[in-house]
Design an enzyme around this catalytic site. Structure first.
Site, PDB file in Angstrom:
ATOM      1  N   ARG A   1       0.836  -1.203   0.000  1.00  0.00           N
ATOM      2  CA  ARG A   1       0.000   0.000   0.000  1.00  0.00           C
ATOM      3  C   ARG A   1       0.872   1.255   0.000  1.00  0.00           C
ATOM      4  NH1 ARG A   1      -3.519  -1.448   5.249  1.00  0.00           N
ATOM      5  NH2 ARG A   1      -1.603  -2.597   5.670  1.00  0.00           N
TER       6      ARG A   1
ATOM      7  N   ASP B   1      -2.422  -7.073  15.219  1.00  0.00           N
ATOM      8  CA  ASP B   1      -1.801  -5.743  15.216  1.00  0.00           C
ATOM      9  C   ASP B   1      -1.907  -5.071  16.584  1.00  0.00           C
ATOM     10  OD1 ASP B   1      -4.514  -5.351  15.043  1.00  0.00           O
ATOM     11  OD2 ASP B   1      -4.436  -3.937  13.381  1.00  0.00           O
TER      12      ASP B   1
ATOM     13  N   LYS C   1       1.787   1.899   7.425  1.00  0.00           N
ATOM     14  CA  LYS C   1       2.131   1.119   8.624  1.00  0.00           C
ATOM     15  C   LYS C   1       3.054   1.916   9.545  1.00  0.00           C
ATOM     16  CE  LYS C   1       0.845  -2.423   9.478  1.00  0.00           C
ATOM     17  NZ  LYS C   1      -0.452  -2.766  10.161  1.00  0.00           N
TER      18      LYS C   1
ATOM     19  N   ARG D   1     -24.790  -5.480  20.003  1.00  0.00           N
ATOM     20  CA  ARG D   1     -24.117  -5.843  18.748  1.00  0.00           C
ATOM     21  C   ARG D   1     -24.592  -7.224  18.294  1.00  0.00           C
ATOM     22  NH1 ARG D   1     -21.803  -3.077  14.601  1.00  0.00           N
ATOM     23  NH2 ARG D   1     -20.793  -4.627  13.310  1.00  0.00           N
TER      24      ARG D   1
ATOM     25  N   GLU E   1      -5.752   4.465  13.761  1.00  0.00           N
ATOM     26  CA  GLU E   1      -6.670   3.493  14.373  1.00  0.00           C
ATOM     27  C   GLU E   1      -7.398   4.007  15.604  1.00  0.00           C
ATOM     28  OE1 GLU E   1      -3.376   3.186  14.397  1.00  0.00           O
ATOM     29  OE2 GLU E   1      -2.729   2.713  16.437  1.00  0.00           O
TER      30      GLU E   1
ATOM     31  N   SER F   1     -19.893 -13.442  24.830  1.00  0.00           N
ATOM     32  CA  SER F   1     -18.493 -13.743  25.112  1.00  0.00           C
ATOM     33  C   SER F   1     -18.260 -13.996  26.600  1.00  0.00           C
ATOM     34  CB  SER F   1     -17.616 -12.566  24.648  1.00  0.00           C
ATOM     35  OG  SER F   1     -16.276 -12.830  24.915  1.00  0.00           O
TER      36      SER F   1
ATOM     37  N   TYR G   1      -1.047   4.365  10.687  1.00  0.00           N
ATOM     38  CA  TYR G   1      -1.366   3.347  11.690  1.00  0.00           C
ATOM     39  C   TYR G   1      -0.158   3.201  12.597  1.00  0.00           C
ATOM     40  CZ  TYR G   1      -5.440   1.770   9.045  1.00  0.00           C
ATOM     41  OH  TYR G   1      -6.648   1.701   8.414  1.00  0.00           O
TER      42      TYR G   1
ATOM     43  N   HIS H   1      -0.606   1.437  16.208  1.00  0.00           N
ATOM     44  CA  HIS H   1      -0.797   0.245  17.068  1.00  0.00           C
ATOM     45  C   HIS H   1       0.284   0.184  18.149  1.00  0.00           C
ATOM     46  CE1 HIS H   1      -3.797  -1.159  14.236  1.00  0.00           C
ATOM     47  NE2 HIS H   1      -2.936  -1.021  13.242  1.00  0.00           N
TER      48      HIS H   1
HETATM   49  N1  LIG Z   1      -4.103  -7.826  10.858  1.00  0.00           N
HETATM   50  C1  LIG Z   1      -4.498  -6.851  10.034  1.00  0.00           C
HETATM   51  O1  LIG Z   1      -3.972  -6.692   8.935  1.00  0.00           O
HETATM   52  C2  LIG Z   1      -5.624  -5.968  10.424  1.00  0.00           C
HETATM   53  C3  LIG Z   1      -6.045  -5.970  11.724  1.00  0.00           C
HETATM   54  N2  LIG Z   1      -7.140  -5.243  12.108  1.00  0.00           N
HETATM   55  C4  LIG Z   1      -7.495  -5.343  13.522  1.00  0.00           C
HETATM   56  O2  LIG Z   1      -8.650  -6.161  13.721  1.00  0.00           O
HETATM   57  C5  LIG Z   1      -9.141  -5.879  15.043  1.00  0.00           C
HETATM   58  C6  LIG Z   1     -10.667  -5.697  15.000  1.00  0.00           C
HETATM   59  O3  LIG Z   1     -10.964  -4.469  14.348  1.00  0.00           O
HETATM   60  P1  LIG Z   1     -12.457  -3.963  14.116  1.00  0.00           P
HETATM   61  O4  LIG Z   1     -13.340  -5.073  13.743  1.00  0.00           O
HETATM   62  O5  LIG Z   1     -12.360  -2.778  13.234  1.00  0.00           O
HETATM   63  O6  LIG Z   1     -12.865  -3.461  15.577  1.00  0.00           O
HETATM   64  P2  LIG Z   1     -14.343  -3.110  16.069  1.00  0.00           P
HETATM   65  O7  LIG Z   1     -14.180  -2.123  17.172  1.00  0.00           O
HETATM   66  O8  LIG Z   1     -15.233  -2.773  14.932  1.00  0.00           O
HETATM   67  O9  LIG Z   1     -14.848  -4.504  16.654  1.00  0.00           O
HETATM   68  C7  LIG Z   1     -14.295  -5.088  17.785  1.00  0.00           C
HETATM   69  C8  LIG Z   1     -15.356  -5.939  18.432  1.00  0.00           C
HETATM   70  O10 LIG Z   1     -14.734  -6.661  19.493  1.00  0.00           O
HETATM   71  C9  LIG Z   1     -15.706  -6.784  20.504  1.00  0.00           C
HETATM   72  N3  LIG Z   1     -15.062  -7.162  21.756  1.00  0.00           N
HETATM   73  C10 LIG Z   1     -14.299  -6.424  22.610  1.00  0.00           C
HETATM   74  N4  LIG Z   1     -13.937  -7.167  23.660  1.00  0.00           N
HETATM   75  C11 LIG Z   1     -14.459  -8.403  23.460  1.00  0.00           C
HETATM   76  C12 LIG Z   1     -14.444  -9.609  24.202  1.00  0.00           C
HETATM   77  N5  LIG Z   1     -13.812  -9.720  25.388  1.00  0.00           N
HETATM   78  N6  LIG Z   1     -15.089 -10.682  23.699  1.00  0.00           N
HETATM   79  C13 LIG Z   1     -15.739 -10.623  22.511  1.00  0.00           C
HETATM   80  N7  LIG Z   1     -15.802  -9.495  21.782  1.00  0.00           N
HETATM   81  C14 LIG Z   1     -15.171  -8.407  22.254  1.00  0.00           C
HETATM   82  C15 LIG Z   1     -16.369  -5.413  20.554  1.00  0.00           C
HETATM   83  O11 LIG Z   1     -17.616  -5.455  21.220  1.00  0.00           O
HETATM   84  C16 LIG Z   1     -16.500  -5.115  19.054  1.00  0.00           C
HETATM   85  O12 LIG Z   1     -17.754  -5.529  18.546  1.00  0.00           O
HETATM   86  C17 LIG Z   1      -8.357  -4.642  15.510  1.00  0.00           C
HETATM   87  O13 LIG Z   1      -7.279  -5.036  16.319  1.00  0.00           O
HETATM   88  C18 LIG Z   1      -7.855  -4.065  14.209  1.00  0.00           C
HETATM   89  O14 LIG Z   1      -6.751  -3.208  14.380  1.00  0.00           O
HETATM   90  C19 LIG Z   1      -7.842  -4.482  11.223  1.00  0.00           C
HETATM   91  C20 LIG Z   1      -7.435  -4.417   9.909  1.00  0.00           C
HETATM   92  C21 LIG Z   1      -6.268  -5.122   9.418  1.00  0.00           C
HETATM   93  C1  LIG Z   2      -5.177  -1.737  10.367  1.00  0.00           C
HETATM   94  C2  LIG Z   2      -3.900  -2.325   9.993  1.00  0.00           C
HETATM   95  O1  LIG Z   2      -3.120  -2.688  10.840  1.00  0.00           O
HETATM   96  C3  LIG Z   2      -3.576  -2.475   8.609  1.00  0.00           C
HETATM   97  O2  LIG Z   2      -4.400  -2.115   7.747  1.00  0.00           O
HETATM   98  O3  LIG Z   2      -2.484  -2.951   8.289  1.00  0.00           O
END
Ligand SMILES: NC(=O)C1=CN([C@@H]2O[C@H](COP(=O)(O)OP(=O)(O)OC[C@H]3O[C@@H](n4cnc5c(N)ncnc54)[C@H](O)[C@@H]3O)[C@@H](O)[C@H]2O)C=CC1
Ligand SMILES: CC(=O)C(=O)O
Length: 372
Positions: free
Chosen positions: A15, A270, A75, A203, A118, A220, A94, A96
């Protein structure tokens, strides 16, 4: 303002932080833009595309960082980039930081104004600069999971949707936010049996409504998570507490109950990862390892693999905020816009995002105290 766009250097990070359309918007507002040569190539944008809208193309990363008042990236900076940090430099990317003590220290020690995509947060709690990449990663998590469930990839050799007369796969998604919802869409589309686990009953209600009962929604807690993990063929980690280290919701004991050749895709890596047996960040070059017979995938920049889609989606949302910072200067921009202010993680040598400070056991200073 002078805005710099270095080429991303993380493994397979294709990207780029700005498209030619974004450069044009900044130029029309009177700003200078420095783009490192070939920064856009991985996303299908060549230097000439940027030159044609008034960017300056620069040969070295150092020159881009040194000439710019604000660096826009995708990143977090890697250690080889910390040498470019300096007092008052605005870094918009980003970050993190919760699992990144060394990067945080380098930002604090060098007085960088670090605004993390983020944690930019609207009053309704949503994260507009994370959302598009969560949409991408959520959708990818299922196609990646499907691929690693194939026998030649180390999986147990099952098709997500099964076929008539044969059970479909069990897909369990922990966290029903943007990643979780997009993963569910893809998993349902593939014909899998889908369970989503979340902490927030509203949710779960919403997900039950939009998927018209085609998913199982589960509250959960560690009992329910253990039950679901045991039967999962594909487990997706998708939880988030903004800014904080991801909670470890799946223990090693739970992973041991999964059948051999099952797959875990921990998208939340992340923020440090939500599965106890994920003890390292993997890369697109070496995306998986096997532990207790289960394939583990923990790539922290998943969208980098579908860079064209991701760059367009990311810059759609980042450029309007970058324009506010460039037009007003960072101080006025964050005073005027509390959504953007939530993105400020480090400023004037202080950590101003509480969850980050707490995760790293470092002092927290509210942003208002630093600005006054
Ligand atoms: N690895 C990668 O390339 C990427 C990683 N991500 C990451 O993915 C993760 C999720 O992101 P989003 O979906 O946007 O976040 P979000 O905020 O939309 O959703 C997170 C969900 O987790 C739930 N949650 C929190 N604590 C919980 C628990 N103890 N048990 C069950 N559910 C729980 C919340 O209620 C919420 O619905 C983040 O860490 C984000 O940075 C996002 C994009 C790319
Ligand atoms: C959100 C994030 O970590 C990514 O898009 O790489």
């Amino acid at each position: 303002m002078r805005v710099g766009i270095p080429k991303e250097i993380k493994n397979n990070e294709n990207r780029v932080a700005i498209t030619p359309a974004g450069v044009q918007a900044l130029r029309l507002a009177g700003h200078e833009v420095y783009v490192e040569t070939n920064a856009g190539v991985g996303s299908g944008f060549v230097d000439e595309d940027y030159l044609s809208v008034g960017a300056n193309i620069t040969d070295s990363a150092k020159e881009v960082w040194d000439k710019s008042d604000m660096i826009m990236k995708v990143k977090e900076p890697l250690p080889s980039e910390y040498q470019y940090f300096r007092e008052g430099l605005i870094l918009f990317t980003y970050l993190h930081l919760a699992p990144e003590p060394e990067l945080t220290k380098a930002l604090v020690d060098n007085g960088v104004v670090a605004i993390a995509y983020e944690t930019v947060q609207l009053d309704n709690g949503s994260l507009p600069l994370l959302m598009p990449m969560s949409e991408v990663a959520g959708r990818m998590s299922i196609q990646i999971g499907a691929q690693f469930l194939e026998k030649p990839q180390g999986g147990k050799g099952i098709l997500l949707g099964g076929v008539p007369g044969v059970h479909p796969a069990e897909v369990v998604i922990i966290g029903g936010g943007i990643v979780g919802t997009n993963a569910a869409k893809m998993a349902i589309g593939s014909g899998a049996n889908v369970t989503i686990i979340d902490l927030n009953p509203d949710r779960l209600r919403y997900l039950d409504d939009i998927f018209h009962g085609r998913i199982n929604t589960v509250m959960s807690n560690s009992y329910n998570i253990a039950q679901a993990v045991k039967k999962a063929d594909l487990l997706v980690g998708a939880v988030l507490i903004p800014g904080a280290r991801a909670p470890k919701l799946v223990s090693e004991e739970m992973v041991k109950t999964m059948s051999p050749g099952s797959v875990i895709v921990d998208v939340a890596i992340d923020q440090g990862g939500s599965i106890e047996t994920i003890d390292r960040v993997t890369t697109h070059s070496e995306p998986t390892y096997v532990k207790h017979g289960v394939v583990h995938y923990a790539v922290a920049n998943m969208p980098g693999a579908v860079a064209r889609t991701s760059t367009l989606a990311l810059t759609n949302v980042t450029v309007p905020y970058a324009l506010q910072i460039a037009n007003k200067g960072y101080e006025k921009a964050i005073r005027d816009n509390r959504t953007l202010a939530k993105g400020v993680n480090v400023i004037h040598g202080r950590i101003t995002y509480e969850a980050v400070a707490k995760a790293l056991n470092l002092p927290y200073v509210p942003l208002e105290h630093v600005l006054n």
